[in-house]
Design a protein around this motif. Structure first.
Motif, PDB file in Angstrom:
ATOM      1  N   ALA A 112       0.687  -1.106   0.004  1.00 24.47           N
ATOM      2  CA  ALA A 112       0.012  -0.007  -0.026  1.00 24.47           C
ATOM      3  C   ALA A 112       0.902   1.212   0.127  1.00 24.47           C
ATOM      4  O   ALA A 112       2.121   1.144   0.622  1.00 24.47           O
ATOM      5  CB  ALA A 112      -0.819  -0.057   1.306  1.00 24.47           C
ATOM      6  N   PRO A 113       0.504   2.224  -0.666  1.00 25.47           N
ATOM      7  CA  PRO A 113      -0.671   2.305  -1.524  1.00 25.47           C
ATOM      8  C   PRO A 113      -0.639   1.650  -2.808  1.00 25.47           C
ATOM      9  O   PRO A 113       0.304   1.646  -3.656  1.00 25.47           O
ATOM     10  CB  PRO A 113      -0.914   3.984  -1.837  1.00 25.47           C
ATOM     11  CG  PRO A 113       0.558   4.391  -1.815  1.00 25.47           C
ATOM     12  CD  PRO A 113       1.288   3.416  -0.722  1.00 25.47           C
ATOM     13  N   ASP A 126      -2.453   4.685   1.708  1.00 26.89           N
ATOM     14  CA  ASP A 126      -1.301   4.231   2.337  1.00 26.89           C
ATOM     15  C   ASP A 126      -1.429   3.394   3.469  1.00 26.89           C
ATOM     16  O   ASP A 126      -0.490   2.670   4.177  1.00 26.89           O
ATOM     17  CB  ASP A 126      -0.176   5.556   2.821  1.00 26.89           C
ATOM     18  CG  ASP A 126      -1.203   6.252   3.876  1.00 26.89           C
ATOM     19  OD1 ASP A 126      -2.040   6.097   4.147  1.00 26.89           O
ATOM     20  OD2 ASP A 126      -0.425   7.497   4.132  1.00 26.89           O
ATOM     21  N   GLN A 127      -2.891   3.137   3.787  1.00 29.52           N
ATOM     22  CA  GLN A 127      -3.089   2.209   4.894  1.00 29.52           C
ATOM     23  C   GLN A 127      -3.903   0.929   4.458  1.00 29.52           C
ATOM     24  O   GLN A 127      -4.529   0.297   5.100  1.00 29.52           O
ATOM     25  CB  GLN A 127      -3.857   3.031   5.992  1.00 29.52           C
ATOM     26  CG  GLN A 127      -3.189   4.094   6.767  1.00 29.52           C
ATOM     27  CD  GLN A 127      -4.038   4.642   7.856  1.00 29.52           C
ATOM     28  OE1 GLN A 127      -4.844   4.142   8.377  1.00 29.52           O
ATOM     29  NE2 GLN A 127      -3.904   6.096   7.924  1.00 29.52           N
ATOM     30  N   GLY A 299      -2.160  12.276  -1.335  1.00 28.51           N
ATOM     31  CA  GLY A 299      -1.484  12.503  -2.346  1.00 28.51           C
ATOM     32  C   GLY A 299      -0.195  12.999  -2.496  1.00 28.51           C
ATOM     33  O   GLY A 299       0.734  12.935  -3.357  1.00 28.51           O
ATOM     34  N   LYS A 300      -0.172  14.144  -1.326  1.00 31.05           N
ATOM     35  CA  LYS A 300       1.214  14.914  -1.458  1.00 31.05           C
ATOM     36  C   LYS A 300       2.292  14.162  -0.861  1.00 31.05           C
ATOM     37  O   LYS A 300       3.467  14.400  -1.252  1.00 31.05           O
ATOM     38  CB  LYS A 300       0.879  16.236  -0.580  1.00 31.05           C
ATOM     39  CG  LYS A 300       2.305  17.116  -0.389  1.00 31.05           C
ATOM     40  CD  LYS A 300       1.894  18.085   0.761  1.00 31.05           C
ATOM     41  CE  LYS A 300       1.606  17.746   2.230  1.00 31.05           C
ATOM     42  NZ  LYS A 300       2.654  17.567   2.838  1.00 31.05           N
ATOM     43  N   ASN A 301       2.048  13.209   0.005  1.00 29.98           N
ATOM     44  CA  ASN A 301       2.971  12.438   0.635  1.00 29.98           C
ATOM     45  C   ASN A 301       3.336  11.122   0.081  1.00 29.98           C
ATOM     46  O   ASN A 301       4.526  10.735   0.416  1.00 29.98           O
ATOM     47  CB  ASN A 301       2.427  11.961   2.154  1.00 29.98           C
ATOM     48  CG  ASN A 301       2.146  13.321   3.047  1.00 29.98           C
ATOM     49  OD1 ASN A 301       3.021  14.274   2.838  1.00 29.98           O
ATOM     50  ND2 ASN A 301       1.230  13.261   3.979  1.00 29.98           N
ATOM     51  N   ASN A 302       2.707  10.879  -1.016  1.00 30.40           N
ATOM     52  CA  ASN A 302       2.784   9.717  -1.621  1.00 30.40           C
ATOM     53  C   ASN A 302       2.826  10.055  -3.284  1.00 30.40           C
ATOM     54  O   ASN A 302       2.104   9.731  -3.901  1.00 30.40           O
ATOM     55  CB  ASN A 302       1.815   8.648  -1.427  1.00 30.40           C
ATOM     56  CG  ASN A 302       1.751   8.158  -0.078  1.00 30.40           C
ATOM     57  OD1 ASN A 302       2.610   7.290   0.548  1.00 30.40           O
ATOM     58  ND2 ASN A 302       1.071   8.689   0.715  1.00 30.40           N
ATOM     59  N   GLY A 309      -3.542  11.650  -5.762  1.00 29.26           N
ATOM     60  CA  GLY A 309      -3.722  13.074  -5.758  1.00 29.26           C
ATOM     61  C   GLY A 309      -4.692  13.367  -6.658  1.00 29.26           C
ATOM     62  O   GLY A 309      -5.540  14.343  -6.656  1.00 29.26           O
ATOM     63  N   ILE A 310      -4.534  12.677  -7.773  1.00 26.54           N
ATOM     64  CA  ILE A 310      -5.654  12.796  -9.052  1.00 26.54           C
ATOM     65  C   ILE A 310      -7.044  12.534  -8.660  1.00 26.54           C
ATOM     66  O   ILE A 310      -7.871  13.354  -8.819  1.00 26.54           O
ATOM     67  CB  ILE A 310      -5.186  11.867 -10.157  1.00 26.54           C
ATOM     68  CG1 ILE A 310      -3.869  12.501 -10.854  1.00 26.54           C
ATOM     69  CG2 ILE A 310      -6.317  12.029 -11.238  1.00 26.54           C
ATOM     70  CD1 ILE A 310      -3.327  11.195 -11.756  1.00 26.54           C
ATOM     71  N   THR A 311      -7.279  11.700  -7.833  1.00 27.02           N
ATOM     72  CA  THR A 311      -8.697  11.336  -7.340  1.00 27.02           C
ATOM     73  C   THR A 311      -9.458  12.238  -6.508  1.00 27.02           C
ATOM     74  O   THR A 311     -10.351  12.838  -6.775  1.00 27.02           O
ATOM     75  CB  THR A 311      -8.583   9.975  -6.715  1.00 27.02           C
ATOM     76  OG1 THR A 311      -8.273   8.923  -7.360  1.00 27.02           O
ATOM     77  CG2 THR A 311     -10.253   9.632  -6.214  1.00 27.02           C
TER      78      THR A 311
END
Length: 341
Positions: A112-113, A126-127, A299-302, A309-311
């Motif tokens: 994940a993600p 990410d979880q 999204g910023k952290n991954n 981020g897109i979603t």
């Protein structure tokens, strides 16, 4: 019920704005679907037939022993053991998405993600939680939060502006100075401080944001009451002995509502943006809540998982764009200079 000619003209004017008219229908459909999020995305079946009995786990908390299991705790319908018990003596009807907003997918084949698959349509965060389910629940949370905040702040702002404009004099001067001082405060920093001081929650955030959101309507309502209170029909009502509250409610407020209604969609947009901003900063809803702002932060952290981020961006952009188009259509409908019908 027969509508007045001016109301018919406003409705026709609203329908004439095709962009706003269709945005309203699209938004209502999305809201209706998200209000029934439990029937679209859930880790519990909608209907279970076991032996000769029917159950609805969406509304019921059923122990595993109901289906022949060993534990008195609530049944985990995603557990292969529980599924086999039910399928041996019945069947289950699942929602289209077999995940709730907080369900962790322990069967991921990638860390994940994870990217979108047939099981997780928009991937996981990410979880290991399903992004599609979190978007559906997050959309509902954001809209309901914004609607409640808009209604309460409108009531407070209209009331304050009405008393200011109708009575005027020292009351108006005093309240205007208070509002000017209050509006000059750095609201974002105060929101951050309050959010850090109190335990975050739906109603806590609602109260904190309400402290500043009501100010936006005061000037509009105050100006309308200042203008209308000197009209002949208002003075005649006062001369006939009609109470001030009755005059304000029946004779002056309907005129002020025209300007107020045109601002409400934009207040709703600002409320949703404020909640998203606090969630993005980690000062909003409690951890684990379905939040579009929290999805933006993920999204910023991954950056290696662009679907997050897109979603989040597409979901927020669609929601705010629809509300903006609706607000423009409402504004045009109440504008007497528009004659597109």
């Amino acid at each position: 019920m027969t509508l007045s000619p001016i109301t018919q003209r406003r409705l026709a004017q609203f329908r004439a704005n095709k962009r706003g008219f269709w945005s309203l229908w699209i938004f209502l459909v999305l809201l209706l679907l998200c209000l029934g999020a439990e029937f679209i995305a859930n880790d519990k079946p909608l209907l279970v037939k076991y032996e000769s009995s029917f159950y609805m786990p969406v509304f019921q908390t059923l122990p595993e022993t109901t289906f022949g299991g060993d534990f008195e705790t609530e049944a985990d319908y995603r557990d292969p053991f529980v599924r086999d018990l039910i399928n041996e003596a019945g069947w289950m009807v699942w929602p289209p998405i077999r995940f709730s907003y907080d369900t962790i997918n322990y069967g991921l084949t990638q860390p994940a993600p994870s990217p979108p698959t047939g099981e997780n349509w928009l991937g996981t965060d990410d979880q290991g939680r399903d992004v599609m389910a979190r978007v559906i629940y997050g959309f509902r949370l954001s809209v309901l939060f914004g609607l409640i905040l808009t209604v309460i702040s409108s009531i407070v702002g209209i009331t304050a502006g009405a008393f200011q404009g109708y009575y005027g004099g020292r009351l108006d001067l005093f309240m205007q100075r208070v509002i000017e001082v209050w509006a000059s405060l750095p609201s974002l920093y105060i929101l951050i401080i309050f959010s850090a001081m109190f335990v975050p929650g739906f109603w806590t955030l609602l109260f904190i944001l309400l402290l500043f959101s009501w100010v936006s309507l005061v000037d509009v309502v105050r100006a309308e009451f200042l203008r209308t209170r000197n009209f002949d029909y208002v003075k005649a009502a006062g001369a006939l002995g009609v109470s001030n509250l009755t005059i304000m409610w029946r004779h002056v407020l309907p005129n002020a509502m025209v300007a107020t209604l045109t601002l409400m969609p934009f207040i709703l947009t600002g409320s949703i943006t404020a909640l998203t901003s606090l969630d993005f900063l980690g000062l909003g809803m409690p951890p684990g809540s379905a939040s579009l702002g929290e999805l933006l932060a993920q999204g910023k952290n991954n950056l290696q998982a662009p679907w997050l981020g897109i979603t989040a961006f597409v979901s927020l952009a669609l929601m705010l764009t629809l509300l903006t188009f609706i607000g423009e259509a409402v504004r045009d409908a109440f504008d007497p200079r528009k004659t597109n019908i």
